[in-house]
Design a protein around this motif. Structure first.
Motif, PDB file in Angstrom:
ATOM      1  N   VAL A  98      36.471  35.371  30.334  1.00 20.96           N
ATOM      2  CA  VAL A  98      37.725  36.071  30.479  1.00 20.96           C
ATOM      3  C   VAL A  98      37.941  36.951  32.052  1.00 20.96           C
ATOM      4  N   PRO A  99      37.996  36.170  33.080  1.00 25.26           N
ATOM      5  CA  PRO A  99      37.971  36.715  34.642  1.00 25.26           C
ATOM      6  C   PRO A  99      38.915  38.548  34.587  1.00 25.26           C
ATOM      7  N   PRO A 100      38.246  39.355  34.820  1.00 26.83           N
ATOM      8  CA  PRO A 100      38.954  40.238  35.187  1.00 26.83           C
ATOM      9  C   PRO A 100      40.796  40.164  35.948  1.00 26.83           C
ATOM     10  N   PRO A 101      41.648  40.758  35.265  1.00 29.96           N
ATOM     11  CA  PRO A 101      43.062  40.561  35.715  1.00 29.96           C
ATOM     12  C   PRO A 101      43.147  40.437  37.193  1.00 29.96           C
ATOM     13  N   THR A 102      42.061  41.525  37.501  1.00 27.48           N
ATOM     14  CA  THR A 102      42.753  42.230  39.386  1.00 27.48           C
ATOM     15  C   THR A 102      42.201  41.265  39.849  1.00 27.48           C
ATOM     16  N   GLU A 103      41.413  40.484  39.400  1.00 28.66           N
ATOM     17  CA  GLU A 103      40.125  38.892  40.599  1.00 28.66           C
ATOM     18  C   GLU A 103      41.605  38.421  40.236  1.00 28.66           C
ATOM     19  N   ASN A 104      41.906  37.957  39.563  1.00 33.99           N
ATOM     20  CA  ASN A 104      42.930  36.606  39.793  1.00 33.99           C
ATOM     21  C   ASN A 104      44.212  36.715  40.172  1.00 33.99           C
ATOM     22  N   GLU A 109      43.319  35.468  22.512  1.00 32.83           N
ATOM     23  CA  GLU A 109      44.332  36.543  23.319  1.00 32.83           C
ATOM     24  C   GLU A 109      44.183  36.702  24.280  1.00 32.83           C
ATOM     25  N   LEU A 110      43.307  37.632  24.713  1.00 37.20           N
ATOM     26  CA  LEU A 110      42.775  37.468  26.213  1.00 37.20           C
ATOM     27  C   LEU A 110      42.999  36.035  27.001  1.00 37.20           C
ATOM     28  N   GLN A 111      42.752  35.313  26.902  1.00 40.73           N
ATOM     29  CA  GLN A 111      42.382  34.217  27.824  1.00 40.73           C
ATOM     30  C   GLN A 111      44.139  34.529  28.180  1.00 40.73           C
ATOM     31  N   VAL A 130      49.430  43.954  33.410  1.00 41.05           N
ATOM     32  CA  VAL A 130      47.974  44.453  33.410  1.00 41.05           C
ATOM     33  C   VAL A 130      48.160  45.502  32.009  1.00 41.05           C
ATOM     34  N   PRO A 131      47.546  45.814  30.698  1.00 44.79           N
ATOM     35  CA  PRO A 131      47.049  46.575  30.215  1.00 44.79           C
ATOM     36  C   PRO A 131      46.720  48.224  30.734  1.00 44.79           C
ATOM     37  N   GLU A 185      44.152  51.440  34.668  1.00 46.48           N
ATOM     38  CA  GLU A 185      43.204  53.115  35.027  1.00 46.48           C
ATOM     39  C   GLU A 185      41.680  52.668  35.119  1.00 46.48           C
ATOM     40  N   ARG A 186      40.846  51.802  34.332  1.00 49.20           N
ATOM     41  CA  ARG A 186      39.327  50.896  34.863  1.00 49.20           C
ATOM     42  C   ARG A 186      39.176  51.034  35.919  1.00 49.20           C
ATOM     43  N   GLU A 187      40.210  49.379  36.576  1.00 50.88           N
ATOM     44  CA  GLU A 187      40.042  49.361  38.138  1.00 50.88           C
ATOM     45  C   GLU A 187      40.128  50.177  38.995  1.00 50.88           C
TER      46      GLU A 187
END
Length: 256
Positions: free
Chosen positions: A72-78, A213-215, A246-247, A252-254
Motif C-alpha cells: 500500500v503506497p503512501p496516500p500522498t504518492e497517489n 481495508e488499507l488497499q 486521508v486519515p 500529520e505524518r506527511e
C-alpha cells in the motif's frame, strides 16, 4: 516478513518463554515434534477441507499477504500522481493522458484512466471500479476466514493430541516413572494448539483484514481522483478533495 508482524510474533513467544521460566518450567519442552506436526499439519488440513480446489491454489498468496509488508503506497504518492494527471488533462484534454497512462504502475488506476479516456459514462465508470473494489474485498474476506478457521481448529486439534497422549499414559500405568514425562508431553499438544491459534493464525487473519481495508481505501481514493479528472476539476480542488479522504494521522505524518 513485515516488521510489525515479526515484532508481534516475537513478543508473544518471549512472553511465553519468560512465563515458563518464572514458573520453573523448561522452555525447551515446547520443542516436541509430534505435537508440532499434529497441530500444524492437521489444522491446515482441516481448514483446507473447508475450501474449494480453486481456493487452495491461492493459499500461498494468502500467507504472503498475512506475513509480508502490505503493498500500500503512501496516500500522498497517489494524490501527487492524480494531481499531475489532472493538470495535464485540464490543459490539454483527456486524450492527452493516453501516453501518461502507459507509465502508471498501478493496474487499477491504469484501467480506470483508460476507461475515462475512452469516454465511458462517469456513472458507469464509477460502477465498474466500485464493483472491482467489492470483488477484491470479497476475495480478501475468504483469505482472512481461512486463517480464522485455522485459529478455531488449532485448539481443538491440540486437545485431540492431549487425549491421544493420555491414552498412552493409561496404557503405561505399570511404569510409574515414565508417567510424568508422558503426561507433560500430552499437555504440550494442547499448549501448541492454543499457542498456534492465538499467537499466529488469528493474528494473521486480522492482518489480512487490515491490509484489505488499507488497499480498499487506496482504491477508493483512486476512484475519486479518476472521477475528478474526468470531470475536468482543477488540480488544486482535486488535491483538496483527495487529501480530505486521508486519515488525519497520515496527513500529520506527511506534513511532519
Amino acid at each position: 516478513m513485515d516488521p510489525a508482524t515479526l515484532i508481534g510474533f516475537v513478543i508473544s513467544l518471549i512472553a511465553l518463554v519468560v512465563f515458563m521460566i518464572l514458573e520453573g518450567a523448561d522452555p525447551t519442552s515446547l520443542i516436541f515434534l509430534p505435537a508440532i506436526v499434529l497441530v500444524v499439519v492437521a489444522t491446515f488440513g482441516a481448514a483446507a477441507a473447508s475450501q474449494t480446489m480453486s481456493d487452495l491454489t491461492k493459499i500461498p498468496g494468502w500467507f504472503k499477504m498475512a506475513v509480508l509488508p502490505a503493498k500500500v503506497p503512501p496516500p500522498t504518492e497517489n494524490i501527487q500522481i492524480l494531481v499531475g494527471l489532472a493538470e495535464k488533462a485540464r490543459k490539454e484534454g483527456l486524450l492527452a493522458l493516453e501516453a501518461e497512462v502507459k507509465k502508471v504502475d498501478d493496474a487499477f488506476l491504469r484501467r480506470g484512466l483508460q476507461m475515462s479516456i475512452d469516454g465511458t459514462d462517469p456513472e458507469d465508470l464509477r460502477a465498474v471500479l466500485e464493483s472491482e473494489i467489492a470483488a477484491k474485498k470479497a476475495e480478501d474476506k475468504v483469505a482472512a476466514k481461512f486463517m480464522n478457521n485455522m485459529g478455531g481448529y488449532a485448539p481443538t486439534i491440540g486437545i485431540l493430541g492431549c487425549i491421544v497422549g493420555l491414552m498412552n499414559v493409561m496404557g503405561n500405568l505399570s511404569n510409574p516413572e515414565a508417567l510424568g514425562p508422558m503426561v507433560s508431553a500430552a499437555f504440550i499438544a494442547t499448549l501448541w494448539g492454543v499457542m498456534a491459534a492465538n499467537f499466529w493464525f488469528l493474528p494473521m487473519g486480522a492482518k489480512i483484514t487490515r491490509v484489505s481495508e488499507l488497499q480498499a481505501a487506496q482504491m477508493e481514493l483512486l476512484v475519486e481522483g479518476i472521477a475528478e479528472i474526468q470531470a475536468g476539476t482543477s488540480p488544486r480542488t482535486v488535491r483538496q478533495k483527495l487529501t480530505s479522504l486521508v486519515p488525519p494521522s497520515e496527513r500529520e505524518r506527511e506534513a511532519a
